[in-house]
Design an enzyme around this catalytic site. Structure first.
Site, PDB file in Angstrom:
ATOM      1  N   TYR A 197      12.380   7.679  15.250  1.00 52.75           N
ATOM      2  CA  TYR A 197      11.941   8.470  13.722  1.00 52.75           C
ATOM      3  C   TYR A 197      13.010   8.984  12.619  1.00 52.75           C
ATOM      4  O   TYR A 197      14.183   8.570  11.558  1.00 52.75           O
ATOM      5  CB  TYR A 197      10.563   8.518  13.583  1.00 52.75           C
ATOM      6  CG  TYR A 197      10.923   8.459  11.807  1.00 52.75           C
ATOM      7  CD1 TYR A 197       9.456   7.264  10.584  1.00 52.75           C
ATOM      8  CD2 TYR A 197      10.741   9.584  11.069  1.00 52.75           C
ATOM      9  CE1 TYR A 197       9.647   7.412  10.062  1.00 52.75           C
ATOM     10  CE2 TYR A 197       9.624   9.419   9.137  1.00 52.75           C
ATOM     11  CZ  TYR A 197       9.447   8.653   9.238  1.00 52.75           C
ATOM     12  OH  TYR A 197       9.077   8.501   7.928  1.00 52.75           O
ATOM     13  N   LYS A 218      16.416   7.710   9.975  1.00 51.56           N
ATOM     14  CA  LYS A 218      15.982   8.634   8.565  1.00 51.56           C
ATOM     15  C   LYS A 218      16.726   9.366   8.325  1.00 51.56           C
ATOM     16  O   LYS A 218      17.888   8.400   7.151  1.00 51.56           O
ATOM     17  CB  LYS A 218      14.921   9.020   8.451  1.00 51.56           C
ATOM     18  CG  LYS A 218      13.289   8.260   8.158  1.00 51.56           C
ATOM     19  CD  LYS A 218      13.712   7.512   7.403  1.00 51.56           C
ATOM     20  CE  LYS A 218      11.844   6.442   6.852  1.00 51.56           C
ATOM     21  NZ  LYS A 218      12.295   5.672   5.802  1.00 51.56           N
ATOM     22  N   ARG A 228       0.895  -1.352   0.495  1.00 48.63           N
ATOM     23  CA  ARG A 228       0.285  -0.459  -0.371  1.00 48.63           C
ATOM     24  C   ARG A 228       0.855   0.936  -0.130  1.00 48.63           C
ATOM     25  O   ARG A 228       1.990   1.294  -0.417  1.00 48.63           O
ATOM     26  CB  ARG A 228      -0.596   0.143   1.259  1.00 48.63           C
ATOM     27  CG  ARG A 228      -0.483  -0.174   2.785  1.00 48.63           C
ATOM     28  CD  ARG A 228      -1.226   0.507   4.186  1.00 48.63           C
ATOM     29  NE  ARG A 228      -0.067   0.871   5.513  1.00 48.63           N
ATOM     30  CZ  ARG A 228      -0.982   1.108   6.270  1.00 48.63           C
ATOM     31  NH1 ARG A 228      -1.758   0.312   6.425  1.00 48.63           N
ATOM     32  NH2 ARG A 228      -0.164   1.432   7.472  1.00 48.63           N
ATOM     33  N   ASP A 273       9.928  -9.660   5.924  1.00 47.27           N
ATOM     34  CA  ASP A 273       9.794  -8.430   6.348  1.00 47.27           C
ATOM     35  C   ASP A 273      10.898  -8.324   6.326  1.00 47.27           C
ATOM     36  O   ASP A 273      11.899  -9.053   6.187  1.00 47.27           O
ATOM     37  CB  ASP A 273       9.290  -9.561   8.093  1.00 47.27           C
ATOM     38  CG  ASP A 273      10.143  -8.964   9.201  1.00 47.27           C
ATOM     39  OD1 ASP A 273       9.675  -8.458   8.687  1.00 47.27           O
ATOM     40  OD2 ASP A 273       9.186  -8.924  10.305  1.00 47.27           O
ATOM     41  N   VAL A 274      11.561  -7.066   6.756  1.00 46.80           N
ATOM     42  CA  VAL A 274      12.885  -6.619   5.701  1.00 46.80           C
ATOM     43  C   VAL A 274      13.394  -6.693   7.610  1.00 46.80           C
ATOM     44  O   VAL A 274      14.994  -6.273   7.072  1.00 46.80           O
ATOM     45  CB  VAL A 274      13.056  -5.432   5.399  1.00 46.80           C
ATOM     46  CG1 VAL A 274      12.263  -5.441   4.339  1.00 46.80           C
ATOM     47  CG2 VAL A 274      12.538  -4.458   6.498  1.00 46.80           C
ATOM     48  N   ASN A 320      11.212   0.374   0.477  1.00 46.16           N
ATOM     49  CA  ASN A 320      10.133   1.547   0.988  1.00 46.16           C
ATOM     50  C   ASN A 320       9.840   0.912   2.413  1.00 46.16           C
ATOM     51  O   ASN A 320       8.998   1.901   3.090  1.00 46.16           O
ATOM     52  CB  ASN A 320       9.250   1.211  -0.007  1.00 46.16           C
ATOM     53  CG  ASN A 320       8.083   2.267   0.425  1.00 46.16           C
ATOM     54  OD1 ASN A 320       8.044   3.267   0.826  1.00 46.16           O
ATOM     55  ND2 ASN A 320       7.380   1.172   0.979  1.00 46.16           N
ATOM     56  N   ILE A 363       3.361   4.866  -0.694  1.00 45.42           N
ATOM     57  CA  ILE A 363       4.126   5.237  -1.552  1.00 45.42           C
ATOM     58  C   ILE A 363       4.669   4.197  -1.782  1.00 45.42           C
ATOM     59  O   ILE A 363       5.383   3.987  -2.994  1.00 45.42           O
ATOM     60  CB  ILE A 363       4.806   5.848  -1.046  1.00 45.42           C
ATOM     61  CG1 ILE A 363       4.803   7.238  -0.292  1.00 45.42           C
ATOM     62  CG2 ILE A 363       6.444   6.144  -1.415  1.00 45.42           C
ATOM     63  CD1 ILE A 363       5.971   7.910   0.388  1.00 45.42           C
TER      64      ILE A 363
HETATM   65  P1  NAD Z   1       2.333   2.813   5.318  1.00 47.16           P
HETATM   66  O1  NAD Z   1       2.413   2.610   5.920  1.00 47.16           O
HETATM   67  O2  NAD Z   1       0.992   3.175   4.458  1.00 47.16           O
HETATM   68  O3  NAD Z   1       3.048   2.309   4.308  1.00 47.16           O
HETATM   69  C1  NAD Z   1       3.833   0.890   4.813  1.00 47.16           C
HETATM   70  C2  NAD Z   1       4.232  -0.510   4.257  1.00 47.16           C
HETATM   71  O4  NAD Z   1       5.549  -0.915   4.573  1.00 47.16           O
HETATM   72  C3  NAD Z   1       3.428  -1.643   4.980  1.00 47.16           C
HETATM   73  O5  NAD Z   1       2.163  -2.293   3.733  1.00 47.16           O
HETATM   74  C4  NAD Z   1       3.324  -1.901   6.116  1.00 47.16           C
HETATM   75  O6  NAD Z   1       2.969  -3.351   5.922  1.00 47.16           O
HETATM   76  C5  NAD Z   1       4.883  -2.576   4.915  1.00 47.16           C
HETATM   77  N1  NAD Z   1       5.457  -2.735   6.278  1.00 47.16           N
HETATM   78  C6  NAD Z   1       5.963  -2.182   7.925  1.00 47.16           C
HETATM   79  N2  NAD Z   1       7.309  -2.900   8.386  1.00 47.16           N
HETATM   80  C7  NAD Z   1       7.752  -4.019   7.621  1.00 47.16           C
HETATM   81  C8  NAD Z   1       8.116  -4.684   7.746  1.00 47.16           C
HETATM   82  N3  NAD Z   1       9.085  -5.194   8.919  1.00 47.16           N
HETATM   83  N4  NAD Z   1       8.546  -5.575   6.356  1.00 47.16           N
HETATM   84  C9  NAD Z   1       7.718  -5.274   5.523  1.00 47.16           C
HETATM   85  N5  NAD Z   1       7.173  -4.044   4.876  1.00 47.16           N
HETATM   86  C10 NAD Z   1       7.816  -3.738   6.411  1.00 47.16           C
HETATM   87  O7  NAD Z   1       3.563   4.519   5.053  1.00 47.16           O
HETATM   88  P2  NAD Z   1       3.951   4.723   3.288  1.00 47.16           P
HETATM   89  O8  NAD Z   1       3.046   6.005   4.358  1.00 47.16           O
HETATM   90  O9  NAD Z   1       3.173   4.570   2.218  1.00 47.16           O
HETATM   91  O10 NAD Z   1       5.444   5.351   3.818  1.00 47.16           O
HETATM   92  C11 NAD Z   1       6.244   4.024   3.315  1.00 47.16           C
HETATM   93  C12 NAD Z   1       7.980   4.185   3.215  1.00 47.16           C
HETATM   94  O11 NAD Z   1       7.892   6.147   3.421  1.00 47.16           O
HETATM   95  C13 NAD Z   1       7.929   5.051   5.276  1.00 47.16           C
HETATM   96  O12 NAD Z   1       9.277   4.217   4.701  1.00 47.16           O
HETATM   97  C14 NAD Z   1       7.915   5.713   5.093  1.00 47.16           C
HETATM   98  O13 NAD Z   1       8.736   6.344   6.495  1.00 47.16           O
HETATM   99  C15 NAD Z   1       8.742   6.973   3.991  1.00 47.16           C
HETATM  100  N6  NAD Z   1       7.727   8.006   4.765  1.00 47.16           N
HETATM  101  C16 NAD Z   1       6.611   8.933   4.734  1.00 47.16           C
HETATM  102  C17 NAD Z   1       5.612   9.594   4.691  1.00 47.16           C
HETATM  103  C18 NAD Z   1       4.458  10.243   4.610  1.00 47.16           C
HETATM  104  O14 NAD Z   1       4.290  11.152   5.326  1.00 47.16           O
HETATM  105  N7  NAD Z   1       3.509   9.424   4.525  1.00 47.16           N
HETATM  106  C19 NAD Z   1       6.807  11.238   4.601  1.00 47.16           C
HETATM  107  C20 NAD Z   1       8.027  10.883   4.410  1.00 47.16           C
HETATM  108  C21 NAD Z   1       9.059   9.525   4.072  1.00 47.16           C
END
Ligand code: NAD
Length: 257
Positions: free
Chosen positions: A162, A166, A20, A67-68, A94, A22
Site C-alpha cells: 500500500y 501511494k 461510498r 473497474d479502474v 479515488n 471519501i
Molecule cells: P472505501 O473502501 O470506503 O471506498 C472505496 C471505493 O472504491 C468502494 O466503493 C469500492 O467499491 C471502490 N473500488 C474498489 N476497487 C475498485 C476498482 N478496482 N475500481 C473502481 N472502484 C473500486 O475507501 P475510502 O476509505 O473511501 O478510500 C478512498 C481512497 O482514499 C483510496 O484510494 C484510499 O487508499 C485513500 N485513502 C484512504 C484513507 C483512509 O483512512 N480511509 C487514508 C488515506 C487514503
C-alpha cells in the site's frame, strides 16, 4: 471574487470509487459547487444508489460502473461521459484498496499485484484517458487521492504494498503535472491521514492499533471524509489555479512527529 472561484457551474466531474467513503464525499462536494458529477465504481448498484441520493438533494449526478484496473473499461466510460455531457473538466482518482497486516517477507504475489493494480495502475489508466481529452481542450484538473502512507511508513501494521502504491501515485502526480502544465491541465494529489471509513473500520476491533493511529496524530483523532473532500474541491477549482504537482497533506499533523 474569491468564493466564486470555488464554483464549478457548467463543469463535468468524474470520480472513481465514488459509491461510498471519501469518493462519495468528493462527488457531493463537487456537485454542491455546481458540477455535474459522474459517480463511478466497481459496485454498480452502490454507485447507482449514491447517484440517486445526490440527485435527490437537487444536484446533477449520474452513475457508471467502472473497474479502474481495466484500461478498456476506462476508455468506454470516457466515451459514455462524453456522449452524455460533451466534456470532462475534472477527474478525481479515488478508487483504492488497502490490504494491511501483510509482512513483506511472507506477502503473496496476488496481494502485492492487486494493490498496485488498483491504486497505481488504475490511477494511471484514468489519468491517461481523461487527461488526453483535457489536453485536446487545453484545460482540466485532476486530483489523485494519495495517502500520507506515500510519505511515511505507517505503524504498527505492515503494508509495504500500500505504501509503495501511494508513493507511486504521488510521483505519478508530479510527473504528469510537469508534462501537462504547459498545456493547461493541472494534476495534484491529496494525502490523507486515517479517515473514518469502511476501508479501515477494522481498527475499532483492535484497541492497540487504534491507540497507535490516534496517539500518533497531533489532532488526536481520525479524519472525516468531508475533510478530505473540501481539499479536493479546492484543488479541482480555479481557487487552486497556480497549483500543480502538489501533494497536499490532510493529516491532522501526523507527519509532524
Ligand atoms: P472505501 O473502501 O470506503 O471506498 C472505496 C471505493 O472504491 C468502494 O466503493 C469500492 O467499491 C471502490 N473500488 C474498489 N476497487 C475498485 C476498482 N478496482 N475500481 C473502481 N472502484 C473500486 O475507501 P475510502 O476509505 O473511501 O478510500 C478512498 C481512497 O482514499 C483510496 O484510494 C484510499 O487508499 C485513500 N485513502 C484512504 C484513507 C483512509 O483512512 N480511509 C487514508 C488515506 C487514503
Amino acid at each position: 471574487m474569491y468564493l466564486d472561484k470555488l464554483r464549478l457551474d457548467g463543469k463535468v466531474a468524474v470520480v472513481t470509487g465514488a459509491a461510498r467513503g471519501i469518493g462519495l464525499a468528493c462527488a457531493e462536494a463537487l456537485a454542491e459547487s455546481g458540477a455535474a458529477v459522474v459517480i463511478t465504481d466497481l459496485d454498480a448498484a452502490a454507485a447507482a444508489a449514491s447517484a440517486a441520493a445526490v440527485s435527490g438533494r437537487g444536484y446533477a449526478a449520474s452513475a457508471e460502473m467502472l473497474d479502474v484496473t481495466d484500461p478498456r473499461a476506462v476508455e468506454r466510460v470516457h466515451g459514455v461521459v462524453f456522449a452524455r455531457h460533451g466534456r470532462v473538466d475534472i477527474l478525481v482518482n479515488n478508487a483504492g484498496i488497502a490490504i494491511s497486516n501483510r509482512p513483506a517477507e511472507t506477502m503473496d504475489d496476488a496481494t502485492w499485484l492487486k494493490v498496485i493494480d488498483v491504486n497505481l495502475n488504475g490511477t494511471f489508466w484514468c489519468c491517461r484517458t481523461f487527461g488526453r481529452s483535457m489536453l485536446e481542450k487545453g484545460a482540466g484538473a485532476i486530483v489523485n487521492i494519495g495517502s500520507m502512507s506515500g510519505e511515511i511508513v505507517n505503524r504498527p501494521q505492515a503494508q509495504a504494498q500500500y505504501n509503495a502504491s501511494k508513493a507511486g501515485v504521488h510521483q505519478l502526480t508530479r510527473s504528469l503535472a510537469a508534462e501537462w502544465a504547459p498545456r493547461g491541465v493541472r494534476v495534484n494529489a491529496v494525502a490523507p491521514t486515517y479517515i473514518d471509513t469502511e476501508l479501515n473500520a477494522y481498527v475499532y476491533k483492535d484497541p492497540e492499533m487504534y491507540r497507535h493511529w490516534v496517539g500518533g496524530t497531533p489532532m488526536n483523532r481520525l479524519g472525516k471524509v468531508e475533510e478530505v473532500a473540501s481539499v479536493v474541491l479546492f484543488l479541482a477549482s480555479e481557487a487552486a489555479s497556480l497549483m500543480t504537482g502538489s501533494i497536499v497533506l490532510a493529516d491532522g499533523g501526523y507527519t509532524c512527529w
